[in-house]
Scaffold this motif. Structure first.
Motif, PDB file in Angstrom:
ATOM      1  N   GLN A 106      -0.799   3.090   7.547  1.00 48.53           N
ATOM      2  CA  GLN A 106      -0.110   2.816   8.821  1.00 48.53           C
ATOM      3  C   GLN A 106      -1.079   2.820   9.991  1.00 48.53           C
ATOM      4  O   GLN A 106      -0.768   2.332  11.071  1.00 48.53           O
ATOM      5  CB  GLN A 106       0.964   3.863   9.118  1.00 48.53           C
ATOM      6  N   GLN A 107      -2.258   3.443   9.786  1.00 52.57           N
ATOM      7  CA  GLN A 107      -3.201   3.558  10.897  1.00 52.57           C
ATOM      8  C   GLN A 107      -4.235   2.434  10.892  1.00 52.57           C
ATOM      9  O   GLN A 107      -5.244   2.524  11.577  1.00 52.57           O
ATOM     10  CB  GLN A 107      -3.919   4.914  10.823  1.00 52.57           C
ATOM     11  N   LEU A 108      -3.967   1.386  10.097  1.00 49.59           N
ATOM     12  CA  LEU A 108      -4.924   0.286  10.010  1.00 49.59           C
ATOM     13  C   LEU A 108      -4.336  -0.990  10.598  1.00 49.59           C
ATOM     14  O   LEU A 108      -3.124  -1.166  10.635  1.00 49.59           O
ATOM     15  CB  LEU A 108      -5.285   0.032   8.543  1.00 49.59           C
ATOM     16  N   SER A 109      -5.205  -1.885  11.015  1.00 49.72           N
ATOM     17  CA  SER A 109      -4.753  -3.186  11.497  1.00 49.72           C
ATOM     18  C   SER A 109      -4.406  -4.066  10.296  1.00 49.72           C
ATOM     19  O   SER A 109      -4.738  -3.736   9.154  1.00 49.72           O
ATOM     20  CB  SER A 109      -5.858  -3.840  12.310  1.00 49.72           C
ATOM     21  N   TYR A 111     -13.224   4.128   6.808  1.00 51.70           N
ATOM     22  CA  TYR A 111     -11.771   4.255   6.944  1.00 51.70           C
ATOM     23  C   TYR A 111     -11.123   4.959   5.757  1.00 51.70           C
ATOM     24  O   TYR A 111      -9.920   4.925   5.603  1.00 51.70           O
ATOM     25  CB  TYR A 111     -11.148   2.863   7.130  1.00 51.70           C
ATOM     26  N   MET A 135      -0.349   7.868   0.930  1.00 51.05           N
ATOM     27  CA  MET A 135      -1.696   8.157   0.447  1.00 51.05           C
ATOM     28  C   MET A 135      -2.724   7.535   1.389  1.00 51.05           C
ATOM     29  O   MET A 135      -2.488   6.472   1.957  1.00 51.05           O
ATOM     30  CB  MET A 135      -1.903   7.548  -0.945  1.00 51.05           C
ATOM     31  N   ARG A 184      -8.124   7.275   6.386  1.00 49.06           N
ATOM     32  CA  ARG A 184      -6.978   6.777   7.154  1.00 49.06           C
ATOM     33  C   ARG A 184      -5.793   6.517   6.253  1.00 49.06           C
ATOM     34  O   ARG A 184      -5.944   6.162   5.090  1.00 49.06           O
ATOM     35  CB  ARG A 184      -7.350   5.453   7.843  1.00 49.06           C
ATOM     36  N   LEU A 193       0.859  -1.192   0.000  1.00 48.61           N
ATOM     37  CA  LEU A 193       0.000   0.000   0.000  1.00 48.61           C
ATOM     38  C   LEU A 193       0.889   1.233   0.000  1.00 48.61           C
ATOM     39  O   LEU A 193       1.963   1.223   0.600  1.00 48.61           O
ATOM     40  CB  LEU A 193      -0.895  -0.003   1.245  1.00 48.61           C
ATOM     41  N   ARG A 249      -8.072  -2.298  -3.663  1.00 47.47           N
ATOM     42  CA  ARG A 249      -7.305  -1.539  -4.644  1.00 47.47           C
ATOM     43  C   ARG A 249      -7.090  -2.352  -5.919  1.00 47.47           C
ATOM     44  O   ARG A 249      -7.132  -1.815  -7.026  1.00 47.47           O
ATOM     45  CB  ARG A 249      -5.949  -1.152  -4.034  1.00 47.47           C
ATOM     46  N   GLN A 293      -7.344  -5.025   8.127  1.00 49.60           N
ATOM     47  CA  GLN A 293      -7.881  -3.914   7.334  1.00 49.60           C
ATOM     48  C   GLN A 293      -6.972  -3.600   6.156  1.00 49.60           C
ATOM     49  O   GLN A 293      -7.441  -3.326   5.053  1.00 49.60           O
ATOM     50  CB  GLN A 293      -8.039  -2.680   8.225  1.00 49.60           C
ATOM     51  N   ARG A 294      -5.663  -3.663   6.390  1.00 51.39           N
ATOM     52  CA  ARG A 294      -4.730  -3.411   5.290  1.00 51.39           C
ATOM     53  C   ARG A 294      -4.939  -4.435   4.182  1.00 51.39           C
ATOM     54  O   ARG A 294      -4.913  -4.110   3.001  1.00 51.39           O
ATOM     55  CB  ARG A 294      -3.286  -3.527   5.777  1.00 51.39           C
TER      56      ARG A 294
END
Ligand SMILES: Nc1ncnc2c1ncn2[C@@H]1O[C@H](COP(=O)(O)OP(=O)(O)O)[C@@H](O)[C@H]1O
Ligand SMILES: [Mg+2]
Lengths: 279, 384
Positions: free
Chosen positions: B154-157, B148, B112, B151, B108, B168, B160-161
């Motif tokens: 880096q701010q996801l678990s 989300y 962005m 976000r 990811l 994407r 979620q990533r």
């Protein structure tokens, strides 16, 4: 035993700090010395700062140094980034090894040799094609770009290698053409490396005495050349004042850098906390 | 041969690879990839059809990722040809291929937001702004990440990533989605749950998936077909059932699930069965393939296909054996018994714990003499 060791450590620490900072502190104190003779204390005064601000040659040297440093840092960063990209991302090409070797040569070469060879280069080119007509701003700038380019390239190469290629592949996979990948992914990711490269090239240029002395011509004095030539005639209080200003300037820069880094770290920690809460 | 057995009672539209008229979406023809002298992928042939969820399964370093990267266009085959939808991909760069990839580490873009990550691919296609927004909205809904958008990755678990990476890659609606160890970075519980989600999503969007995994359980739950890989080659290609119940060789029998693998000699070959003499006694195997009398063969017997009993069978016959319980592994839902036969060989048997024992003592325990029986159809005759 433990006690003795901690005594030893604190003695080492204190002497280390003493050797680092006492000279600078003395320099700052003596810059406020009224007396014309540096080692003789004549009471507090800011007189040498006025002398400094009024001497045109100091201002000329400062502006020449800054001009060279700015142009050098900018060109070295652009060229160093391109060189780093070529070395890390373009795979094998003809002359890659030679190119890589030449890029880092200024890192290992003694400065006198670099300076001397550049001087020979400029002189022979003047004879061949009449350029550079006179040595000074242009020749120093070219010489500085030559060696700071090496440092920038090393930084960029390290960062590119560390970044890996998967983000760029992901972008290409999503349909981005090579130029778009460069501008949308590679360069933004490289930005911190380019900023450090720029700052390093800027500092190297401001700091350089040896190479600049070789390739400069009549009347073109950078700040280090000016300081050194004045000191040769004996310690001078106005130079102490100049040095004090430089120390102050550097201290402010370091403080700003530390603040930025601290902020960055805080943000990363907060991101991690947010991520952990999600998980 | 196996295909015939199964296709008779299955719907052929679910199994396009059995239909010889169907034009495959992907054709891989004699593809080899060498890194210097090292052969990472060795002369593989494969057809994958529209709508399949195809798994490349194999141990680490067997060339799965390399094959996937050749499909995406990041590696160029040393020799051979890849066709997608009838078009030769040899000179097509990754950014012009009708494929999208979900990377092993997700890849990811850290600078962005979730929304921008997903928009990136659509922007490259120069789609109008409102269509981009609509599609981002729809895909975020599909992976349940509506809240989300703003976000940063880096701010996801981890989970979620993983879903952002999937979104994407999916949002461009490629003909082919390539997934490299899509669940590899998740913990066990989340992985099991996500397996089904992934299969559901594939079903909803109808895009062909090629999934790389080293986890056989994942491959079995997800896929329509599996290619078992070893040292850059395909060892066997088939549906999960075929791979598990009809392994063609020792590698597959051993790699998928667990199996007691025995060496034996063919003593008799009749029309519908062969008689094989092994360590655990005489085996009577249902088999239609011609074999030679006296030949050395390998057979495999799955631990769960063996029936364990404390009482001797009424009459002696093939496909049974006797031994002593050497060890018991209690797994809760089932137990693994290690049975030492008279020949000294240890055979694994698993049995479900269907009845809750009344006391601490089980029916069968250490040092008991037990009798093993199995159905003649359960023994698998292996090629090599
Ligand atoms: N770019 C490369 N250069 C050299 N060797 C490679 C490269 N990529 C992969 N390999 C080698 O090819 C083999 C297969 O790799 P890979 O396809 O990544 O295996 P996996 O099945 O684990 O995904 C490995 O032994 C790896 O070391
Ligand atoms: Mg891999």
């Amino acid at each position: 035993m433990n006690n003795r060791r901690s005594r030893f450590l604190s003695i080492m620490l204190i002497s280390g700090l003493t050797f680092l900072y006492v000279p600078m502190i003395l320099l700052v104190i003596y810059s406020f010395n009224y007396s014309k003779l540096v080692p003789v204390w004549g009471g507090w005064s800011t007189r040498w700062y006025y002398v400094l601000f009024e001497s045109q040659d100091v201002w000329d040297a400062v502006s020449l140094s800054l001009k060279i440093a700015l142009i050098n840092a900018t060109f070295a960063t652009i060229l160093g980034t391109l060189a780093g990209l070529a070395m890390v991302r373009f795979g094998r090409f003809r002359g890659r090894t030679l190119f890589g070797g030449m890029l880092v040569a200024p890192l290992v070469m003694p400065e006198v040799i670099t300076g001397l060879s550049l001087l020979v280069f400029f002189i022979s080119f003047k004879q061949l094609i009449g350029w550079p007509a006179e040595r000074g701003f242009t020749t120093i700038t070219i010489a500085h770009i030559t060696f700071s380019l090496a440092y920038v390239t090393v930084i960029i190469q390290a960062r590119l290698t560390g970044m890996g290629q998967s983000l760029e592949e992901a972008a290409a996979d999503l349909g981005a053409k090579p130029f778009k990948v460069l501008t949308a992914i590679t360069l933004p990711r490289l930005a911190p490396g380019m900023v450090s490269g720029w700052l390093l090239a800027f500092t190297l240029s401001l700091d350089d005495l040896v190479i600049a002395s070789f390739v400069t011509g009549p009347g073109a004095n950078t700040l280090p050349i000016l300081i050194f030539s004045r000191i040769r005639l004996g310690l001078r209080p106005d130079i102490n004042a100049l040095a004090t200003i430089i120390i102050l300037f550097v201290a402010v820069c370091v403080a700003i850098a530390a603040l930025i880094m601290f902020r960055q770290q805080r943000r990363e920690e907060m991101d991690q906390q947010i991520a952990a809460r999600e998980g | 041969m196996l295909g015939d057995q199964i296709s008779t009672d299955q719907n052929a539209t679910d199994r396009p690879w059995l239909n010889s008229d169907a034009e495959p979406l992907i054709r891989i023809r004699g593809v080899t990839k060498k890194f210097g002298e090292f052969v990472a992928v060795n002369n593989v042939d494969l057809d994958i059809h529209q709508g399949e969820l195809f798994c490349l399964l194999g141990g680490s370093g067997c060339g799965k990722t390399t094959l996937l990267r050749m499909l995406a266009g990041f590696e160029v085959p040393t020799s051979g040809q890849i066709l997608i939808d009838g078009n030769d991909m040899s000179d097509v760069p990754p950014y012009e291929r009708p494929t999208n990839m979900m990377f092993q580490n997700y890849a990811l873009f850290p600078h962005m937001s979730v929304e921008k990550n997903i928009a990136f691919g659509l922007q490259q296609d120069k789609l109008p702004k409102d269509e981009i927004e609509d599609r981002i909205h729809a895909i975020l809904k599909l992976v349940e990440l509506q809240d989300y958008k703003k976000r940063k990755p880096q701010q996801l678990s981890g989970g979620q990533r993983q879903r952002v990476a999937l979104a994407r890659a999916l949002v461009k609606e490629p003909k082919l989605l390539l997934l490299d160890e899509p669940l590899g970075a998740l913990d066990k519980k989340l992985r099991e749950q996500t397996q089904f989600e992934l299969a559901n999503i594939q079903d909803q969007v109808g895009i062909t998936f090629v999934v790389v995994t080293h986890d056989q359980e994942e491959a079995m739950t997800l896929s329509t077909r599996i290619a078992v890989m070893d040292k850059g080659e395909f060892i066997q290609i088939g549906s999960p059932t075929e791979i598990y119940e009809f392994p063609e060789n020792r590698f597959v029998a051993d790699f998928i699930g667990s199996a007691n693998i025995l060496e034996g000699q063919i003593v008799e070959d009749s029309a519908d069965h062969v008689q094989v003499l092994t360590d655990i006694g005489e085996l009577n195997i249902e088999h239609s393939q011609p074999v030679q009398k006296g030949a050395q063969v390998w057979v495999a017997l799955r631990p769960e296909k063996i029936h364990l009993s404390a009482e001797a069978p009424s009459e002696p016959q093939p496909n049974q054996s006797k031994g002593i319980v050497e060890d018991i592994g209690y797994l809760g839902n089932s137990s693994i018994y290690k049975i030492r036969l008279e020949s000294g060989r240890i055979i694994d048997v698993t049995a479900p714990n269907q009845i809750r024992p009344k006391s601490r003592s089980h029916g069968i325990t250490w040092e008991d003499t037990v009798y093993l029986t199995w159905d003649p159809s359960s023994v698998m005759l292996l090629n090599k």
